[in-house]
Design a protein around this motif. Sequence first.
Motif, PDB file in Angstrom:
ATOM      1  N   THR A 130       5.181   3.784  -4.616  1.00 58.48           N
ATOM      2  CA  THR A 130       4.488   2.767  -3.826  1.00 58.48           C
ATOM      3  C   THR A 130       3.131   3.289  -3.368  1.00 58.48           C
ATOM      4  OG1 THR A 130       6.565   1.787  -3.035  1.00 58.48           O
ATOM      5  CG2 THR A 130       4.566   1.329  -1.751  1.00 58.48           C
ATOM      6  N   LYS A 183      -0.463  -0.033   1.592  1.00 55.81           N
ATOM      7  CA  LYS A 183      -1.493  -1.029   1.890  1.00 55.81           C
ATOM      8  C   LYS A 183      -2.802  -0.372   2.325  1.00 55.81           C
ATOM      9  CE  LYS A 183      -2.399  -5.033   4.853  1.00 55.81           C
ATOM     10  NZ  LYS A 183      -1.835  -5.961   5.879  1.00 55.81           N
ATOM     11  N   GLU A 238       0.589  -2.148  -2.963  1.00 58.08           N
ATOM     12  CA  GLU A 238       0.566  -3.083  -1.841  1.00 58.08           C
ATOM     13  C   GLU A 238      -0.818  -3.710  -1.662  1.00 58.08           C
ATOM     14  OE1 GLU A 238       2.210  -0.906   1.472  1.00 58.08           O
ATOM     15  OE2 GLU A 238       4.274  -1.240   0.761  1.00 58.08           O
TER      16      GLU A 238
END
Length: 310
Positions: free
Chosen positions: A278, A281, A262
């Motif tokens: 993942t 962020k 991210e």
Amino acid sequence: MEIQIQEQHLAHQQDAAPDLTSVVAQLRHSREITHKVRHLGRIRELPSKAALLDILQGLAAALFPTHYSNVQLNDDSIDYFVGHTLNSIKPILIEQVRRALLFVAGETGGDEQTLPQQAEYITQQFLSQLPEIRGLLVSDLHAAFQGDPAASSISEVLLCYPGTIAILHHRLAHALLRLGVPFLARMIADIAHSRTGIDIHPGAQIGDSFFIDHGTGVVIGETAIIGNHVRLYQAVTLGAKRFPSDEQGVLLKGNARHPIVEDDVVIYAGATILGRITIGKGSTIGGNVWLTQSVPPGSNVSQAHMRSGD
């Protein structure tokens, strides 16, 4: 006596010399029958790497004329130079796209007679995307300049940073892949790999302001998704954890198997991130970390431990 020995040695060498006619015939038999590797058993025309190198040089010069051309340019001549450069490489690119489309048409049963028209259309669509591609590349340049205290200018980043060369090639290759010319895109990626030591599959999706510092040994897989303002260092791998196969043991291709990174993530040297996980962020992944599980936004991951929001 010495002369006689020399003559006998020469005669022996001549007797031992291979019959080239026989070698040629055996190579034909290998090529056409016993070890045939031609695509679909018939396609001979291949895209030319030499032609592609000329195309890439022309595209780089059109995108950044004063940096990648060998001519003196000013405000009066620069537009003419860009137009002339693109006009010169366009027919070469059309032909290379046509050759690459042979591999797509053969697999899908498409009509090869229409490939010249398809190639011209794809090339025109590709060239029309160059302003957008340049905008992305400029964001990458600013990311490199702002992210590296050793960078003295944007020009230095353009001319001296292997990561810049790699991402320039990638953005061009990715555009061609999305237009339906995967073979040509892979060849461009291979050229970039040879030049920089950075291996980015053209299928990888990469957001704006992307910076690869140093770069050697970086590997980014086909289905990786990278957000905006991401920075990688050398020897980072965004790879697959495993390679699923069907009942016959044939590898399944095209499935999502690489990481999602991210926005605003930094990944330091030697980190290996595997599988469809993942990286949240704003996270920081430390050097030499081996990571096979997702981490939430704001994580700091090191070899010893992981801390969220630290």
